[in-house]
Scaffold this motif. Structure first.
Motif, PDB file in Angstrom:
ATOM      1  N   SER A   1     -18.318  -7.834 -10.677  1.00 45.67           N
ATOM      2  CA  SER A   1     -18.138  -9.265 -10.426  1.00 45.67           C
ATOM      3  C   SER A   1     -19.368  -9.921  -9.809  1.00 45.67           C
ATOM      4  O   SER A   1     -19.517 -11.144  -9.891  1.00 45.67           O
ATOM      5  N   SER A   2     -20.265  -9.147  -9.187  1.00 47.85           N
ATOM      6  CA  SER A   2     -21.451  -9.740  -8.577  1.00 47.85           C
ATOM      7  C   SER A   2     -22.442 -10.254  -9.615  1.00 47.85           C
ATOM      8  O   SER A   2     -23.366 -11.001  -9.277  1.00 47.85           O
ATOM      9  N   TYR A   3     -22.262  -9.878 -10.887  1.00 41.21           N
ATOM     10  CA  TYR A   3     -23.141 -10.350 -11.962  1.00 41.21           C
ATOM     11  C   TYR A   3     -22.524 -11.508 -12.744  1.00 41.21           C
ATOM     12  O   TYR A   3     -23.168 -12.047 -13.638  1.00 41.21           O
ATOM     13  N   TRP A   4     -21.291 -11.875 -12.427  1.00 38.29           N
ATOM     14  CA  TRP A   4     -20.632 -12.947 -13.164  1.00 38.29           C
ATOM     15  C   TRP A   4     -21.152 -14.319 -12.729  1.00 38.29           C
ATOM     16  O   TRP A   4     -21.477 -14.530 -11.556  1.00 38.29           O
ATOM     17  N   CYS A   5     -21.217 -15.233 -13.685  1.00 34.43           N
ATOM     18  CA  CYS A   5     -21.587 -16.639 -13.441  1.00 34.43           C
ATOM     19  C   CYS A   5     -23.012 -16.784 -12.915  1.00 34.43           C
ATOM     20  O   CYS A   5     -23.338 -17.812 -12.298  1.00 34.43           O
TER      21      CYS A   5
ATOM     22  N   SER B   1     -21.372 -12.453 -17.944  1.00 34.52           N
ATOM     23  CA  SER B   1     -20.149 -13.221 -17.705  1.00 34.52           C
ATOM     24  C   SER B   1     -19.072 -12.933 -18.740  1.00 34.52           C
ATOM     25  O   SER B   1     -17.940 -13.417 -18.605  1.00 34.52           O
ATOM     26  N   ILE B   2     -19.422 -12.157 -19.766  1.00 36.00           N
ATOM     27  CA  ILE B   2     -18.392 -11.691 -20.708  1.00 36.00           C
ATOM     28  C   ILE B   2     -17.337 -10.890 -19.949  1.00 36.00           C
ATOM     29  O   ILE B   2     -16.140 -10.928 -20.282  1.00 36.00           O
ATOM     30  N   GLY B   3     -17.773 -10.173 -18.917  1.00 36.51           N
ATOM     31  CA  GLY B   3     -16.827  -9.432 -18.087  1.00 36.51           C
ATOM     32  C   GLY B   3     -15.812 -10.353 -17.432  1.00 36.51           C
ATOM     33  O   GLY B   3     -14.639  -9.987 -17.273  1.00 36.51           O
ATOM     34  N   LEU B   4     -16.232 -11.578 -17.069  1.00 38.08           N
ATOM     35  CA  LEU B   4     -15.312 -12.543 -16.480  1.00 38.08           C
ATOM     36  C   LEU B   4     -14.246 -12.966 -17.493  1.00 38.08           C
ATOM     37  O   LEU B   4     -13.073 -13.126 -17.143  1.00 38.08           O
ATOM     38  N   LEU B   5     -14.663 -13.122 -18.756  1.00 32.60           N
ATOM     39  CA  LEU B   5     -13.693 -13.488 -19.810  1.00 32.60           C
ATOM     40  C   LEU B   5     -12.669 -12.360 -19.998  1.00 32.60           C
ATOM     41  O   LEU B   5     -11.476 -12.631 -20.176  1.00 32.60           O
ATOM     42  N   VAL B   6     -13.138 -11.121 -19.958  1.00 30.99           N
ATOM     43  CA  VAL B   6     -12.218  -9.980 -20.054  1.00 30.99           C
ATOM     44  C   VAL B   6     -11.257  -9.989 -18.872  1.00 30.99           C
ATOM     45  O   VAL B   6     -10.052  -9.740 -19.024  1.00 30.99           O
ATOM     46  N   TYR B   7     -11.766 -10.294 -17.693  1.00 38.03           N
ATOM     47  CA  TYR B   7     -10.952 -10.367 -16.474  1.00 38.03           C
ATOM     48  C   TYR B   7      -9.863 -11.432 -16.617  1.00 38.03           C
ATOM     49  O   TYR B   7      -8.700 -11.186 -16.259  1.00 38.03           O
TER      50      TYR B   7
END
Length: 437
Positions: free
Chosen positions: A305-309, A317-323
């Motif tokens: 999460s520290s790399y999101w946004c 931020s693709i990880g944020l979409l998965v989240y």
């Protein structure tokens, strides 16, 4: 809220319960400073400082700094929460457990006993994995069988002790013990997080900039608290009419009731599940000392999460979409296993109840499912907003704090629930006084 507490202190029994709860919380905070025997705390503190902002930040927040200190309470009540969720899911899947749940108080006690055993087993497994993983990386004073066994025993005992404290608070304190233990750990980290924000955005800045930063920070926190309160208290009431029937010489029934469907039917569970799935690979890699290179390294960054946004690295931020997708999925999944429209429709039919304009039986079940689907998506969107806002500010402005939307939802929900329990105990106390008079 303050009025409720003031009135509660006027009642001797409630005052004793509140003081008992406060004493138990002091014990917890003292326990969070007791180190695990055989651990090189300085080396571990350096390791943790290098990972501030990643998957371990929230884990440290819910342990109240115990993980950062590697104290005997480093596992906190995470094993108990996990075992409770597992038992809740198994109750739906295993008929024997479902029968226990329907057996009333005796069945509930049996399920609680099983939950305790599962908690100890999970704590033992987590402690073993943690100690062996960190021991292999050199964070034990001496990596040998005795130190490993001692550390595992200390961590397991610490988690079991917190479970015991939570149950004592429920029994002899104000109630809601496990949740209160979790909340006090999260709240204990808030001063440190607010201090970080002050140093980053207020200290050393021009007066106008500092004042603006303070206003924005508190405005965001207050707005999120209000949103959580609305989300927690939102209810869709489905009207239910009961048909009149003859009993002896009297006509009974005909009253109107309702089925309250909470907007946030699944509470904070979807966020916990989604966060656990996203963070698990990072935690496992940290335990085994794998830093991640190539494609796997990029995947781990996407899960972190520290790399999101972060504007300079939008790909992560693709990880944020998965989240977000996981939150929606678990909101529907958890609601589907805890709320059974068909059972409710059958019970209503047996009792002569019906929803105005809807035929009893399957049409009622279909109607409840349709309404519930709309409500769940509203609740999921609310959870997403509350959980994503901190990630946005962390990524865009670098506001590194350990608490986030999940912590805020837990704090607000538990405080509101605890105040309701205190009010109900005051109400019962007043009824007793009236009957005694």
């Amino acid at each position: 809220m303050l009025t409720t507490l003031k009135n509660a202190f006027k009642i001797k029994e409630l005052r004793r319960k509140i003081f008992f709860t406060m004493a138990m919380l002091v014990v917890i905070r003292l326990g969070s400073q007791l180190p695990v025997p055989g651990v090189d705390r300085e080396a571990f503190a350096a390791w943790f400082a290098a990972r501030t902002g990643d998957a371990f930040s929230f884990f440290d927040a819910i342990t109240g700094g115990s993980f950062e200190n590697f104290s005997i309470l480093a596992l906190s009540i995470s094993p108990y929460i996990t075992s409770s969720i597992i038992m809740q899911l198994l109750t739906i899947a295993i008929p024997k457990l479902e029968e226990m749940q329907r057996d009333g108080e005796d069945g509930r006690k049996k399920i609680v006993a099983i939950t305790r055993y599962v908690t100890v087993v999970l704590a033992l497994v987590q402690a073993t994995a943690m100690v062996i993983g960190f021991g292999m990386q050199g964070y034990l004073v001496e990596y040998n069988a005795l130190n490993v066994i001692t550390a595992v025993a200390a961590l397991t005992a610490g988690s079991a002790f917190l479970m015991w404290v939570g149950e004592r608070i429920t029994e002899k304190g104000v109630g809601n013990g496990i949740s209160i233990v979790l909340v006090i750990n999260i709240i204990s980290r808030l001063p440190q997080d607010l201090g970080r924000l002050f140093e980053q955005f207020v200290y050393g800045k021009a007066p106008a900039t500092a004042i603006l930063a303070v206003v924005i920070i508190f405005a965001i926190i207050i707005a999120m608290v209000i949103l959580v309160i609305i989300l927690n208290g939102g209810v869709r009431k489905i009207p239910v009419q009961y048909a009149k029937k003859v009993q002896g010489r009297k006509m009974v029934g005909g009253q109107t009731s309702n089925i309250p469907l909470k907007v946030n039917t699944s509470g904070v569970i979807p966020i916990i599940f989604a966060s656990s799935i996203m963070q698990m690979p990072i935690i496992i890699c940290s335990f085994i000392g794998y830093e991640g290179t190539g494609v796997w390294g990029e995947i781990l960054k996407g899960l972190n999460s520290s790399y999101w946004c972060v504007p300079s690295q939008p790909i992560y931020s693709i990880g944020l979409l998965v989240y977000i997708v996981l939150i929606v999925f678990f909101a529907y999944f958890y609601t589907s296993i805890t709320f059974n429209p068909l059972m409710i429709a059958d019970n209503m039919k047996k009792q002569g109840g019906f929803i105005p304009g809807i035929r009893p039986g399957k049409p009622t079940s279909d109607y409840l499912s349709k309404v519930l689907n709309y409500i769940v998506i509203i609740g999921a969107v609310g959870l997403i907003i509350v959980s994503v806002i901190p990630y946005f500010f962390n990524g865009v402005f670098g506001a590194s704090v350990s608490f986030g939307g999940t912590s805020l939802i837990i704090i607000v929900s538990v405080i509101l629930e605890t105040m309701k329990q205190i009010e109900s105990q005051m109400l019962v106390r007043n009824y007793k006084g009236f009957l005694e008079d």
